[in-house]
Design a protein around this motif. Structure first.
Motif, PDB file in Angstrom:
ATOM      1  N   GLY A 169       0.798  -1.218   0.000  1.00  0.00           N
ATOM      2  CA  GLY A 169       0.000   0.000   0.000  1.00  0.00           C
ATOM      3  C   GLY A 169       0.827   1.263   0.000  1.00  0.00           C
ATOM      4  N   ALA A 170       2.117   1.161  -0.369  1.00  0.00           N
ATOM      5  CA  ALA A 170       3.011   2.316  -0.296  1.00  0.00           C
ATOM      6  C   ALA A 170       2.515   3.473  -1.141  1.00  0.00           C
ATOM      7  CB  ALA A 170       4.424   1.909  -0.721  1.00  0.00           C
ATOM      8  N   SER A 171       2.057   3.199  -2.360  1.00  0.00           N
ATOM      9  CA  SER A 171       1.612   4.271  -3.245  1.00  0.00           C
ATOM     10  C   SER A 171       0.397   5.000  -2.675  1.00  0.00           C
ATOM     11  CB  SER A 171       1.286   3.697  -4.627  1.00  0.00           C
ATOM     12  OG  SER A 171       0.841   4.707  -5.503  1.00  0.00           O
ATOM     13  N   LEU A 172      -0.532   4.243  -2.113  1.00  0.00           N
ATOM     14  CA  LEU A 172      -1.714   4.873  -1.525  1.00  0.00           C
ATOM     15  C   LEU A 172      -1.331   5.729  -0.320  1.00  0.00           C
ATOM     16  CD1 LEU A 172      -4.773   5.256  -1.382  1.00  0.00           C
ATOM     17  CD2 LEU A 172      -4.887   3.162   0.003  1.00  0.00           C
ATOM     18  N   ALA A 173      -0.443   5.228   0.541  1.00  0.00           N
ATOM     19  CA  ALA A 173      -0.030   5.986   1.718  1.00  0.00           C
ATOM     20  C   ALA A 173       0.652   7.295   1.317  1.00  0.00           C
ATOM     21  CB  ALA A 173       0.903   5.143   2.580  1.00  0.00           C
ATOM     22  N   ARG A 174       1.569   7.211   0.358  1.00  0.00           N
ATOM     23  CA  ARG A 174       2.233   8.425  -0.137  1.00  0.00           C
ATOM     24  C   ARG A 174       1.202   9.435  -0.649  1.00  0.00           C
ATOM     25  NH1 ARG A 174       6.618   4.772  -2.470  1.00  0.00           N
ATOM     26  NH2 ARG A 174       8.594   5.631  -1.687  1.00  0.00           N
TER      27      ARG A 174
END
Length: 422
Positions: A373-378
């Motif tokens: 979920g890195a892209s969503l968190a960023r």
């Protein structure tokens, strides 16, 4: 140059390092710098964990190829042993944590991870931006009303922790429960498994975690699953032997996704806002400068990530950072410290948006277990910063909150208060 020259704790002082103590939680950087310089692989007497603090060593562990020497089996184990009474509370609720995502070293991991990464793909994250902006605006409407009525407002309470929860609920197709309840369940899970609560507190937390588990089980078991929902994606998944995913493992996947998608993202937003409000002229840049919120979030992730450590266990004797580590050693990878390794990042103690290698940090992990979920968190953190800076252009941190209370769990750290005045 000695640790004393750098004003770092001496090697002898490492015996009084307390990973849960206020001195470390409030300002971990001198300790992390000293570990990296003088004891890059250090067994902590308080927890028994082997602290790994240099960037290259941490990256080596995370990129460990199969067959693995460094297993993820202990990633979600309780740091503070759970007494019999607490185990009974969890058992009565049917709670268990089978290998699913972060703690899964079996051949089922790749397929389960693929379900999550496909659900949170680039197209879905891009499509989520208007959703994030809409919810951010709604929450900031309430924040503005509170500012006008009382002269101050805690952006952690009314904005940072609620925004990712509501976004996740919309993306996953979750309803029938209020965000405050999900936040309470998620935070209780973090404290029980990554904190040092007293026995009485453990019982309180276990009851909440049990409620969370029962709700997840009912949600996963409900038929038919909502078309296009995350639960439907899990229901269609097949394990390597062709069997459908069992309810317990599906619950384990959802347990991890809910915590990472709301609590840790809320912590990232909180840190992002607090640091931006305490830097001169940065708030206005966040509102007006194209690409700046994204660059600022990346520096926060490098220097002050919400997920500060992660765990592995050595399956066999191994030499790491020049230190012989025995089989069965419980490793604690100091992700937060790796982002300040001067061998990798120039002037690591300075926040430098747009630094060339900003994305080389390890705050989302790397390799097979990199955060899906890195892209969503960023994206959520950058949108949250941009919208808040535009909607509250004159906001300033109140003097009392320049040093706010800090969440100090083994693997999670963030300001628990971002109180602003108009």
């Amino acid at each position: 140059m000695t640790p004393q020259d750098l004003d770092l704790p001496s090697p002898a002082a490492m015996s009084r390092l307390d990973l849960f103590g206020d001195e470390f939680v409030r300002d971990p950087y001198p300790w992390l710098d000293a570990l990296r310089a003088d004891a890059p692989v250090h067994q902590d007497p308080g927890t028994g964990l082997w602290l790994v603090s240099r960037y290259d060593d941490i990256r080596r562990v995370l990129l460990d190829p199969a067959p693995a020497v460094f297993h993820p089996d202990n990633a979600q184990d309780a740091v503070t042993p759970l007494p019999v009474g607490v185990l009974r509370v969890l058992a009565r609720a049917g709670f268990r944590l089978p290998p699913a995502l972060a703690n899964n070293g079996t051949d089922s991991h790749h397929g389960l991870r693929r379900v999550v990464t496909r659900f949170f793909n680039a197209q879905r994250v891009a499509a989520a931006v208007p959703v994030i902006e809409r919810i951010a605006d709604e929450l900031l409407d309430a924040a503005q009303r509170r500012l006008e009525a009382t002269g101050s407002c805690d952006l952690f309470e009314v904005y940072a922790q609620i925004l990712p929860c509501r976004v996740l609920m919309e993306l996953l197709g979750i309803d029938g429960v209020d965000p405050a309840t999900l936040i309470r369940w998620s935070d209780a899970s973090l404290e029980l498994f990554w904190g040092r609560p007293a026995p009485e507190r453990q019982l309180e937390l276990a009851a909440l975690v049990g409620e969370f588990s029962q709700w997840l089980t009912a949600t996963v078991s409900a038929a038919p699953a909502r078309p296009g929902s995350f639960v439907e994606a899990l229901s269609r998944h097949r394990l390597p032997d062709g069997r459908p995913l069992d309810v317990g493992t599906a619950v384990g996947v959802c347990f991890f996704v809910f915590i990472a998608g709301q609590s840790t993202t809320g912590q990232l937003i909180s840190t992002t806002l607090h640091r931006a409000l305490t830097e001169p002229r940065l708030w206005s840049r966040a509102a007006d400068e194209q690409g700046f919120p994204e660059a600022w979030v990346e520096e926060v992730l490098r220097r002050e990530p919400p997920v500060t450590t992660w765990r592995r266990v050595a399956a066999e004797p191994v030499t790491l950072g020049g230190v012989d580590v025995p089989a069965g050693a419980q490793l604690l990878l100091m992700l937060m410290g790796s982002g300040s390794d001067p061998e990798v990042f120039d002037a690591p103690d300075h926040m430098c948006p747009h630094r060339a290698n900003a994305r080389h940090h390890l705050s989302f992990g790397v390799g097979r277990h990199r955060c899906p979920g890195a892209s969503l968190a960023r994206t959520e953190a950058a949108v949250a910063l941009r919208v808040a800076a535009r909607r509250l252009p004159h906001a300033r941190i109140t003097p009392a909150d320049e040093r706010p209370p800090i969440l100090g769990l083994l693997s999670f750290r963030a300001p628990l208060q971002v109180r602003v005045a108009p």
